[in-house]
Scaffold this motif. Structure first.
Motif, mmCIF file in Angstrom:
data_model
loop_
_atom_site.group_PDB
_atom_site.id
_atom_site.type_symbol
_atom_site.label_atom_id
_atom_site.label_comp_id
_atom_site.label_asym_id
_atom_site.label_seq_id
_atom_site.Cartn_x
_atom_site.Cartn_y
_atom_site.Cartn_z
ATOM 1 N N TYR A 208 -0.954 -0.857 -4.833
ATOM 2 C CA TYR A 208 -1.287 0.564 -4.445
ATOM 3 C C TYR A 208 -0.078 1.399 -4.204
ATOM 4 O O TYR A 208 -0.214 2.468 -4.369
ATOM 5 N N THR A 209 0.865 0.655 -3.220
ATOM 6 C CA THR A 209 2.072 1.771 -3.184
ATOM 7 C C THR A 209 3.021 2.076 -4.312
ATOM 8 O O THR A 209 3.705 2.833 -4.245
ATOM 9 N N ASN B 176 1.251 2.152 -7.621
ATOM 10 C CA ASN B 176 0.259 2.770 -8.417
ATOM 11 C C ASN B 176 -0.958 3.213 -7.719
ATOM 12 O O ASN B 176 -1.722 2.178 -7.470
ATOM 13 N N SER B 177 -1.206 4.222 -7.191
ATOM 14 C CA SER B 177 -2.513 4.459 -6.736
ATOM 15 C C SER B 177 -3.588 4.400 -7.039
ATOM 16 O O SER B 177 -4.687 4.496 -6.360
ATOM 17 N N ASP B 178 -3.636 4.156 -8.487
ATOM 18 C CA ASP B 178 -4.968 3.965 -9.138
ATOM 19 C C ASP B 178 -5.264 2.374 -9.019
ATOM 20 O O ASP B 178 -6.395 1.893 -9.411
ATOM 21 N N ASN C 243 -10.382 8.661 1.198
ATOM 22 C CA ASN C 243 -9.072 8.530 0.431
ATOM 23 C C ASN C 243 -8.797 6.821 0.363
ATOM 24 O O ASN C 243 -8.533 6.600 1.386
ATOM 25 N N THR D 7 -6.544 5.145 -0.759
ATOM 26 C CA THR D 7 -5.033 4.587 -0.391
ATOM 27 C C THR D 7 -4.979 4.449 1.055
ATOM 28 O O THR D 7 -4.376 3.417 1.552
ATOM 29 N N LYS D 8 -5.494 5.632 1.864
ATOM 30 C CA LYS D 8 -5.443 5.331 3.232
ATOM 31 C C LYS D 8 -6.192 4.130 3.887
ATOM 32 O O LYS D 8 -5.934 3.734 4.818
ATOM 33 N N GLN E 43 -4.302 1.228 3.469
ATOM 34 C CA GLN E 43 -3.179 1.202 4.272
ATOM 35 C C GLN E 43 -3.622 0.656 5.662
ATOM 36 O O GLN E 43 -3.067 -0.015 6.483
#
Length: 224
Positions: free
Chosen positions: A89-90, A92-94, A190, A192-193, A196
């Protein structure tokens, strides 16, 4: 293109060969850089009972100690051959998972159970090996937080869940409910968050000093 409808006949051997090529390339990097790695899951069973893949299996399960896992993501993946694509994911955010996936793009495959027949590639998933809190109560809280965040991620990607797979009635009802709310999840969360946050929680407990270690975002969750 190799269709997985044929894999139990001609295609499976080819897929296994391509995945073993990826595995060999990864081992070269792991050994060269003294990364601590393990094979897990069905790969252990195959190695023990067949000295190979489980005959009907088409994946290799690998885990890296978190510190070494981070090193691989940050820079060492560049040492792989060009035909191997690294998904995280870092990068490629998809990409919807929290693990690393290394794909051999030299052949395409489609999964029979996928109604959209999306093209994918033979691949190896690399999971981080993480520690846990030492106390029973804090450990339960730790796993509860991961379970909640995992549920949030599932909601974000609910529309991509394959309903053709064999699932319990309970799971099907839950997934249908998540699919209904999936668009709302995407608007307010989000992903991605969330990933993380999951990695931050998992990284707090040292591999070397923890009483239990595992791959807690896998299919077996806290049992991992």
């Amino acid at each position: 293109m190799v269709n997985l409808r044929e894999e139990m006949y001609a295609g499976l051997d080819q897929i296994q060969d391509k995945e073993f090529d990826v595995f060999t390339a990864l081992l070269n990097i792991f050994n060269k850089n003294k990364l601590r790695y393990f094979v897990t899951g069905g790969t252990v069973l195959g190695a023990n009972f067949y000295q190979n893949f489980i005959p009907y299996d088409d994946d290799i399960d690998v885990a890296l100690v978190r510190e070494d896992y981070n090193k691989f993501i940050e820079i060492l993946y560049h040492e792989l051959p060009e035909e191997y694509r690294v998904q995280h994911y870092t990068l490629n955010s998809d990409f919807k998972y929290t693990i690393v996936r290394v794909e051999n793009t030299s052949i395409d495959i489609t999964e029979v159970s996928d109604p959209d027949q999306k093209i994918s590639h033979p691949s190896i998933d690399i999971a981080p090996l993480d520690g846990t809190p030492s106390g029973n109560i804090s450990r339960k809280f730790f796993f509860a937080r991961l379970l909640i965040l995992r549920g949030v991620l599932t909601g974000c990607y609910a529309n991509s869940i394959n309903m053709n797979k064999d699932r319990s009635v309970k799971d099907k009802v839950l997934i249908h409910s998540l699919k209904i709310g999936g668009r709302i999840f995407k608007l307010i969360v989000n992903p991605t968050k969330v990933k993380q946050r999951i990695d931050k929680i998992l990284s707090r407990h040292s591999f070397d000093s923890s009483p239990l270690i595992g791959t807690y975002m896998g299919a077996y969750r806290s049992k991992g």
